[in-house]
Design an enzyme around this catalytic site. Structure first.
Site, short mmCIF file in Angstrom:
data_model
loop_
_atom_site.label_atom_id
_atom_site.label_comp_id
_atom_site.label_asym_id
_atom_site.label_seq_id
_atom_site.Cartn_x
_atom_site.Cartn_y
_atom_site.Cartn_z
N HIS A 1 0.85 -1.21 0.00
CA HIS A 1 0.00 0.00 0.00
C HIS A 1 0.88 1.25 0.00
O HIS A 1 0.65 2.18 -0.81
CB HIS A 1 -0.90 -0.04 1.24
CG HIS A 1 -1.66 1.23 1.49
ND1 HIS A 1 -3.02 1.34 1.27
CD2 HIS A 1 -1.27 2.45 1.96
CE1 HIS A 1 -3.41 2.56 1.58
NE2 HIS A 1 -2.37 3.26 2.01
N GLU A 2 1.86 1.28 0.89
CA GLU A 2 2.74 2.45 0.97
C GLU A 2 3.57 2.62 -0.30
O GLU A 2 3.83 3.75 -0.72
CB GLU A 2 3.67 2.34 2.19
CG GLU A 2 2.94 2.30 3.53
CD GLU A 2 2.08 3.53 3.76
OE1 GLU A 2 2.42 4.61 3.23
OE2 GLU A 2 1.06 3.41 4.45
N HIS B 1 1.77 4.60 -2.84
CA HIS B 1 1.99 6.04 -2.65
C HIS B 1 3.35 6.46 -3.21
O HIS B 1 3.48 7.49 -3.87
CB HIS B 1 1.93 6.40 -1.16
CG HIS B 1 0.59 6.22 -0.53
ND1 HIS B 1 -0.57 6.73 -1.07
CD2 HIS B 1 0.22 5.58 0.61
CE1 HIS B 1 -1.59 6.44 -0.29
NE2 HIS B 1 -1.14 5.73 0.74
N ASP C 1 -5.88 8.43 4.01
CA ASP C 1 -5.74 8.85 2.61
C ASP C 1 -6.97 9.63 2.15
O ASP C 1 -6.87 10.54 1.32
CB ASP C 1 -5.53 7.63 1.71
CG ASP C 1 -4.21 6.93 2.04
OD1 ASP C 1 -3.26 7.61 2.45
OD2 ASP C 1 -4.15 5.70 1.86
#
Length: 373
Positions: free
Chosen positions: A58-59, A62, A161
């Site tokens: 997930h990170e 980003h 987010d």
């Protein structure tokens, strides 16, 4: 982030784990051990590790989006409630922040979609809600966690987010500071809801509430600093009264200077006043323990401290501090002689003074208005 340690590096980004993550592993081990012994405990740990692999992915969603806009990510820190990616600088446009914010949840959507496809839609959907049941299938529970991560992260409040997506949308019509304040206020309100619910249901929600409130408050403060810094010159707020160390000084002399002043950072200069490095209190103590008091300060000082001309704006100083992860920025003149110092404390004091001045102005305005007629 304090109390975290590095476990590796992926594509130039350091992966760090906060010490509180160990508490989560212990809690998971004990909970599952009571249910099914050592085997169940090992399965519980394996599941948590799999969940945090998804968090790391997930990170990196980003990170991939941020790098597309030329923004580097020095590190990721894993906490018991998720991960935090530290951006080198904030996105310059609302559209950029939207893309960076949405990229993480989209990764979890993709993971959940792949797991559901592997298990079959009927089987998976019937077990997605049983995330906390160790008897449910491993992959089905993992798919359910990824669905939860999407829903939780898209809550329109900082620091999730969804809060950044909301700010990006509001910033297209409002100022960046105002958009941040709205999203941060929602985040703070959500923190109180989590905290209240934690008193009656799950104590973990109280911990989440504290994190959400502090993160939302910090985001609002950062936005205020960013707004002010764009119109303030470094020369107007930099420290000009400070003690320097000569490059020939020793750690013993630096310790004496530390005890005689209130400074924590000491610029090291040559005879002409040119900046050569910065010696912090932590540098002194570490060098004193490892090498002794007779060690020259040039052997212990930081040489990666950025310099900036005194006629630049404060926002550029903030950018340099963030990119270099430095405790200070050395302010120099046209001859590269040290004329000032900019630290995080300086910026904090500037914001407090401005807030006090603004409050006095509003009070005076109200008093004058009330005295009329």
């Amino acid at each position: 982030m304090a109390w975290s340690f590095r476990i590796g590096t992926i594509a130039g980004t350091a992966i760090r784990v906060h010490v509180t993550f160990a508490l989560l592993l212990i809690w998971i081990w004990l909970t599952h051990y009571r249910i099914g012994g050592t085997v169940a405990a090992m399965e519980g740990i394996a599941f948590i590790v799999a969940v945090f692999v998804c968090v790391v992915l997930h990170e990196f969603g980003h990170i991939a989006a941020a790098r597309r806009f030329g923004i580097k990510t020095p590190d990721i820190t894993l906490l018991p409630i998720g991960g935090v990616a530290r951006l080198e600088r904030m996105p310059e446009e609302p559209g950029q922040e939207f893309m960076i914010a949405i990229a993480g949840p989209l990764v979890n959507v993709a993971i959940a979609g792949v797991l559901v496809a592997i298990l079959g839609s009927y089987t998976a959907m019937g077990q997605l809600a049983d995330v906390e049941d160790p008897q449910s299938g491993f992959l089905a529970r993992l798919a359910g966690v990824n669905v939860f991560l999407v829903l939780f992260n898209m809550i329109p409040a900082f620091p999730m987010d969804g809060g950044r997506v909301l700010r990006a949308a509001l910033a297209s019509r409002l100022s960046w500071s105002r958009a941040t304040q709205i999203a941060a206020t929602i985040g703070q309100g959500l923190a109180f809801v989590f905290g209240f619910a934690g008193l009656f249901y799950n104590p973990l929600l109280i911990f989440i509430a504290i994190f959400v409130y502090l993160a939302a408050t910090a985001e609002a403060q950062n936005a205020q600093i960013r707004e002010v810094s764009s119109s303030v010159m470094i020369a107007d707020v930099m420290i000009t009264e400070f003690t320097t160390l000569d490059r020939s000084a020793t750690i013993d002399e630096a310790i004496d200077t530390l005890l005689a002043t209130t400074q924590r950072e000491f610029p090291v200069v040559d005879l002409a006043g040119h900046f050569e490095g910065l010696l912090t209190r932590d540098d002194m103590i570490r060098t004193l323990k490892e090498k002794g008091a007779a060690t020259p300060v040039v052997a212990a000082m930081r040489r990666d401290v950025p310099t900036i001309h005194h006629r630049k704006r404060l926002e550029e100083s903030l950018r340099l501090m963030q990119e270099s992860h430095s405790p200070a920025v050395a302010v120099v003149d046209g001859s590269n002689r040290l004329v000032g110092l900019m630290t995080h404390e300086t910026i904090g004091e500037m914001m407090m003074v401005r807030a006090a001045a603004a409050g006095r102005f509003r009070f005076g305005h109200l008093r004058q208005t009330g005295s009329r007629g």
